[in-house]
Structure formats: C-alpha cells, structure tokens
Design a protein around this motif. Structure first.
Motif, mmCIF file in Angstrom:
data_model
loop_
_atom_site.group_PDB
_atom_site.id
_atom_site.type_symbol
_atom_site.label_atom_id
_atom_site.label_comp_id
_atom_site.label_asym_id
_atom_site.label_seq_id
_atom_site.Cartn_x
_atom_site.Cartn_y
_atom_site.Cartn_z
ATOM 1 N N ASN A 151 0.825 -1.211 0.000
ATOM 2 C CA ASN A 151 0.000 0.000 0.000
ATOM 3 C C ASN A 151 0.859 1.262 0.000
ATOM 4 O O ASN A 151 0.532 2.251 -0.671
ATOM 5 C CB ASN A 151 -0.926 0.007 1.214
ATOM 6 N N ALA A 152 1.962 1.233 0.757
ATOM 7 C CA ALA A 152 2.863 2.389 0.766
ATOM 8 C C ALA A 152 3.470 2.623 -0.610
ATOM 9 O O ALA A 152 3.627 3.775 -1.052
ATOM 10 C CB ALA A 152 3.964 2.179 1.803
ATOM 11 N N CYS A 153 3.797 1.542 -1.307
ATOM 12 C CA CYS A 153 4.363 1.669 -2.652
ATOM 13 C C CYS A 153 3.375 2.331 -3.605
ATOM 14 O O CYS A 153 3.719 3.284 -4.320
ATOM 15 C CB CYS A 153 4.763 0.283 -3.152
ATOM 16 N N PHE A 154 2.139 1.869 -3.608
ATOM 17 C CA PHE A 154 1.150 2.443 -4.506
ATOM 18 C C PHE A 154 0.784 3.875 -4.107
ATOM 19 O O PHE A 154 0.498 4.709 -4.962
ATOM 20 C CB PHE A 154 -0.106 1.566 -4.540
ATOM 21 N N LYS A 155 0.820 4.141 -2.809
ATOM 22 C CA LYS A 155 0.549 5.506 -2.367
ATOM 23 C C LYS A 155 1.660 6.456 -2.818
ATOM 24 O O LYS A 155 1.399 7.608 -3.206
ATOM 25 C CB LYS A 155 0.398 5.540 -0.850
ATOM 26 N N ALA A 156 2.904 5.980 -2.789
ATOM 27 C CA ALA A 156 4.011 6.801 -3.297
ATOM 28 C C ALA A 156 3.855 7.069 -4.791
ATOM 29 O O ALA A 156 4.108 8.188 -5.266
ATOM 30 C CB ALA A 156 5.342 6.095 -3.017
ATOM 31 N N TYR A 157 3.428 6.064 -5.556
ATOM 32 C CA TYR A 157 3.170 6.268 -6.985
ATOM 33 C C TYR A 157 2.073 7.310 -7.192
ATOM 34 O O TYR A 157 2.150 8.146 -8.101
ATOM 35 C CB TYR A 157 2.764 4.952 -7.649
ATOM 36 N N ASP A 158 1.055 7.245 -6.338
ATOM 37 C CA ASP A 158 -0.042 8.199 -6.465
ATOM 38 C C ASP A 158 0.419 9.625 -6.142
ATOM 39 O O ASP A 158 0.027 10.586 -6.815
ATOM 40 C CB ASP A 158 -1.177 7.784 -5.530
ATOM 41 N N ILE A 159 1.264 9.757 -5.125
ATOM 42 C CA ILE A 159 1.769 11.090 -4.762
ATOM 43 C C ILE A 159 2.629 11.673 -5.878
ATOM 44 O O ILE A 159 2.527 12.856 -6.222
ATOM 45 C CB ILE A 159 2.570 11.012 -3.446
ATOM 46 N N MET A 160 3.460 10.820 -6.462
ATOM 47 C CA MET A 160 4.368 11.285 -7.508
ATOM 48 C C MET A 160 3.715 11.320 -8.878
ATOM 49 O O MET A 160 4.367 11.634 -9.877
ATOM 50 C CB MET A 160 5.602 10.383 -7.534
ATOM 51 N N ASP A 161 2.418 10.961 -8.928
ATOM 52 C CA ASP A 161 1.650 10.989 -10.171
ATOM 53 C C ASP A 161 2.268 10.101 -11.238
ATOM 54 O O ASP A 161 2.365 10.471 -12.411
ATOM 55 C CB ASP A 161 1.525 12.421 -10.693
ATOM 56 N N ILE A 162 2.715 8.906 -10.804
ATOM 57 C CA ILE A 162 3.258 7.925 -11.745
ATOM 58 C C ILE A 162 2.119 7.027 -12.199
ATOM 59 O O ILE A 162 1.411 6.441 -11.387
ATOM 60 C CB ILE A 162 4.361 7.080 -11.090
ATOM 61 N N LYS A 163 1.942 6.923 -13.501
ATOM 62 C CA LYS A 163 0.869 6.114 -14.069
ATOM 63 C C LYS A 163 1.453 4.886 -14.744
ATOM 64 O O LYS A 163 2.517 4.941 -15.370
ATOM 65 C CB LYS A 163 0.048 6.920 -15.080
ATOM 66 N N PHE A 164 0.731 3.795 -14.648
ATOM 67 C CA PHE A 164 1.147 2.559 -15.292
ATOM 68 C C PHE A 164 0.538 2.471 -16.677
ATOM 69 O O PHE A 164 -0.654 2.727 -16.859
ATOM 70 C CB PHE A 164 0.703 1.341 -14.472
ATOM 71 N N ASN A 165 1.349 2.081 -17.635
ATOM 72 C CA ASN A 165 0.891 1.914 -19.014
ATOM 73 C C ASN A 165 0.884 0.429 -19.330
ATOM 74 O O ASN A 165 1.886 -0.132 -19.753
ATOM 75 C CB ASN A 165 1.810 2.678 -19.974
ATOM 76 N N VAL A 166 -0.242 -0.203 -19.076
ATOM 77 C CA VAL A 166 -0.320 -1.656 -19.265
ATOM 78 C C VAL A 166 -0.453 -2.035 -20.726
ATOM 79 O O VAL A 166 -0.379 -3.209 -21.074
ATOM 80 C CB VAL A 166 -1.524 -2.233 -18.484
ATOM 81 N N ASP A 167 -0.646 -1.072 -21.593
ATOM 82 C CA ASP A 167 -0.850 -1.372 -23.009
ATOM 83 C C ASP A 167 0.411 -1.196 -23.841
ATOM 84 O O ASP A 167 0.351 -1.145 -25.062
ATOM 85 C CB ASP A 167 -1.950 -0.483 -23.580
ATOM 86 N N VAL A 168 1.563 -1.053 -23.188
ATOM 87 C CA VAL A 168 2.806 -0.993 -23.940
ATOM 88 C C VAL A 168 3.297 -2.418 -24.164
ATOM 89 O O VAL A 168 3.660 -3.108 -23.221
ATOM 90 C CB VAL A 168 3.870 -0.168 -23.187
ATOM 91 N N LEU A 169 3.260 -2.865 -25.383
ATOM 92 C CA LEU A 169 3.659 -4.225 -25.722
ATOM 93 C C LEU A 169 4.869 -4.166 -26.636
ATOM 94 O O LEU A 169 4.923 -3.377 -27.575
ATOM 95 C CB LEU A 169 2.517 -4.963 -26.434
ATOM 96 N N TYR A 170 5.840 -5.004 -26.364
ATOM 97 C CA TYR A 170 7.018 -5.109 -27.219
ATOM 98 C C TYR A 170 6.944 -6.470 -27.905
ATOM 99 O O TYR A 170 7.071 -7.499 -27.268
ATOM 100 C CB TYR A 170 8.303 -5.006 -26.398
ATOM 101 N N GLY A 171 6.772 -6.465 -29.192
ATOM 102 C CA GLY A 171 6.674 -7.716 -29.940
ATOM 103 C C GLY A 171 7.092 -7.510 -31.371
ATOM 104 O O GLY A 171 7.306 -6.390 -31.835
ATOM 105 N N THR A 172 7.211 -8.598 -32.106
ATOM 106 C CA THR A 172 7.637 -8.540 -33.488
ATOM 107 C C THR A 172 6.586 -7.835 -34.327
ATOM 108 O O THR A 172 5.453 -8.308 -34.440
ATOM 109 C CB THR A 172 7.857 -9.959 -34.046
#
Length: 342
Positions: A253-274
């Motif tokens: 929870n502390a990790c995700f709260k730190a991401y929220d404070i720093m406004d870090i967003k996850f991009n789950v749709d970045v795919l690396y493929g052929t």
C-alpha cells in the motif's frame, strides 16, 4: 475368526463400525487378543472421528480406564508415532499432531494415568519421548529451515520500510528561509493527506516486520522439546506468518501511495513484440490549440518512426482523443497501434 468390529476399527472403517453397533450394541464391549477394547484401538490408530463417534454413542462404563494385557492405559496407546489414516502430514505437522493427540486423550483420561507405569515400567511421557526422538529432530530442522527464510524476508521488508520513512516522496524542505524548513515538502499541500497515509503504511510495515522478526528469533531460540510442539511453537509460527502478511500488505500500500503522490501512471498497453509497438496513453503537457493538435500527433509519430528506422508509410494514427479540463487548455491525447508493415 476375528471379531469384525475390531477389524473395522483397526482399519478405520467408521461406516461399518456404526452399522455393527447399531445392530449389536453389546459388541462394543468385546476385546481383541491383546486385551484392547474399541476405544483403545481408535486411540492407537489416532482416528479422531472414530474416537468422537464412540464417545457420543457408546457407554464407556470403565472402557477408557481399562488396561490391556501389557498394562498399557489408553494414554500409553496414544503415544504411538504415526498419523491418522485419513491424513498425510510432514515431519513438522506430524510432530505437532502427535503432541496434540496425547494432550487430547489425557484430557479424557483419569489424571493419574500420566504417571502410571505399564508392565515394562514406562510412563506415557517416557514412551512418547522414546517413540518421537527422531521425528522431533526432523521437525526441529524443518521448522528452522523455514524460519531462516522467513527471517530474511521480514528483515528485507523492515529495511525497505525503514529507508522509506527517511526518504519520503517530495523530500525535505531545505530552504532555511521557509517556514516549513526541515519539514516534508508536501506538508501543507494538496498531497498532505496522501503523505500521512504513506507514513502510516511504512510505519505499520516496519512495526509488523519487527514483530515477525522478534517472533522468529524466539522460535530459533526455543528448546524444541515435545511439549513445545503442542502450543508454543505453533502459536509463535502463526503470529510470525500473520505479521509478515500484514507487513507485506502495508508495504504494498505504501508503494502504490508513493506512486499516487508522484503521479506515476502505469501503461499496461505498452507491448514489445515482433512487428508491433503500441504507445498508450501519451500525455502532452503543452498548451496546444485545437487546430494544431492533429499535426502535433503526426510529428510525434514521425519522430518515433525515425528512431526505429520504420518508414512513415508503415505508421498509422488510428485513434485520437482529447479531453479538456475546465479553465485549462491542457489536452490528454491517446494514440495507439503503431505497426510495422509486412
């Protein structure tokens, strides 16, 4: 011909025992050639379900207090090493189960049975120690091996949380002229509540990991005698596992709260493929007029194409979205599906 009730009890066939006693209740008072009655056999087999059934449905009338041909009480027979035929256990659980079973039968037996000797001159405790000496050593080794790994894990979690407390998001205000000098920068800001939650999470994770570490040190320093496997060691181990779980939850929870404070967003749709490279979302933090928005996105596409040596003809802008916040000209733009042609 052997007694079918005795045979059913020895093989833990409870359904057959129930049917026989239903038709012939007096059969419960028969004994085998060694002088053991049906209660003795159920205890020796460590069949808890059978034992509970007999307690509920058979009048004991001295059967629990009876001795077999070797002078063994029902408590002597409970010291046998092994597990119930319904359960297969490892060394640690087996030792804990055997210690529990001895205590369980002792509670149903006369108090003096614990000190009563059989014809060989041995008390139940002496027979238990003799039968479980090798199992106790194996159980001690198994518990210490698991405990060593968990101690390392709890120490790492505690170290991470301790470091996080002194390296909070936003840092410390170093401006000596500021009224918040030496205080967290995010105090008295929009993220003050989030920062306090972050500190609560890290503090909870640190405290829980400390509890787990102390409990596991207590396990390592235990005597590992037979009685410890009945109550002391299982309780300590459960407390340690619970504390590790709580500290892990707090740390996450502390990790995700730190991401929220720093406004870090996850991009789950970045795919690396052929042949496929997807970028979504792209945040353009510029004040861009609406008329220039599409051209700006095309310029980004061209730039990415040049970086990867993919021709502009193989790149396509398939989707564009823009949402405008009130009183701002800041657009959040999405583009997807940048493909290599074939």
């Amino acid at each position: 011909m052997r007694n079918p009730l005795i045979q059913a009890a020895e093989n833990s066939i409870q359904e057959l025992v129930e049917k026989i006693l239903e038709k012939f209740p007096e059969a419960a008072y028969t004994i085998d050639r060694n002088g053991k009655n049906i209660f003795h056999i159920a205890v020796e087999q460590k069949d808890e379900k059978m034992y509970e059934f007999l307690k509920r449905n058979v009048r004991r009338d001295g059967m629990v207090e009876a001795l077999d041909n070797d002078g063994n009480t029902i408590l002597h027979l409970a010291t046998k090493k092994g597990n119930s035929p319904r359960v297969h256990l490892g060394h640690l659980n087996q030792m804990a189960w055997d210690a529990y079973w001895l205590k369980r039968i002792w509670y149903d037996s006369p108090t003096h049975f614990l000190y009563l000797q059989n014809t060989a001159g041995k008390t139940p405790n002496e027979i238990f120690e003799e039968n479980h000496s090798d199992l106790r050593v194996k159980a001690e080794k198994a518990l210490k091996d698991m405990n060593n790994g968990l101690m390392l894990f709890s120490a790492l979690i505690g170290t991470v949380n301790y470091a996080a407390i002194f390296t909070i998001p936003g840092g410390i205000d170093q401006d000596r002229k500021s009224t918040n000098f030496s205080h967290p920068t995010l105090y008295h800001s929009n993220h003050e509540t989030d920062l306090l939650l972050f500190l609560w999470y890290t503090g909870g994770g640190l405290f829980s990991s400390f509890v787990a570490l102390v409990t596991m040190v207590a396990i390592q320093l235990s005597r590992f005698c037979s009685n410890d496997f009945y109550m002391a060691l299982p309780i300590r181990y459960v407390v340690a596992l619970t504390a590790i779980f709580v500290s892990t939850v707090f740390t996450t929870n502390a990790c995700f709260k730190a991401y929220d404070i720093m406004d870090i967003k996850f991009n789950v749709d970045v795919l690396y493929g052929t042949g496929i490279f997807r970028v979504e979302p792209c945040l353009l933090r510029h004040h861009i007029p609406d008329s220039e928005l599409h051209n700006s996105l095309e310029n980004v596409i061209n730039f990415l194409a040049e970086l990867t040596n993919i021709g502009h003809s193989h790149c396509a802008l398939t989707e564009g979205k823009c949402t405008r916040q009130l009183n701002q000209k800041e657009c959040q733009c999405y583009f997807i599906n940048w493909r290599e042609g074939r």
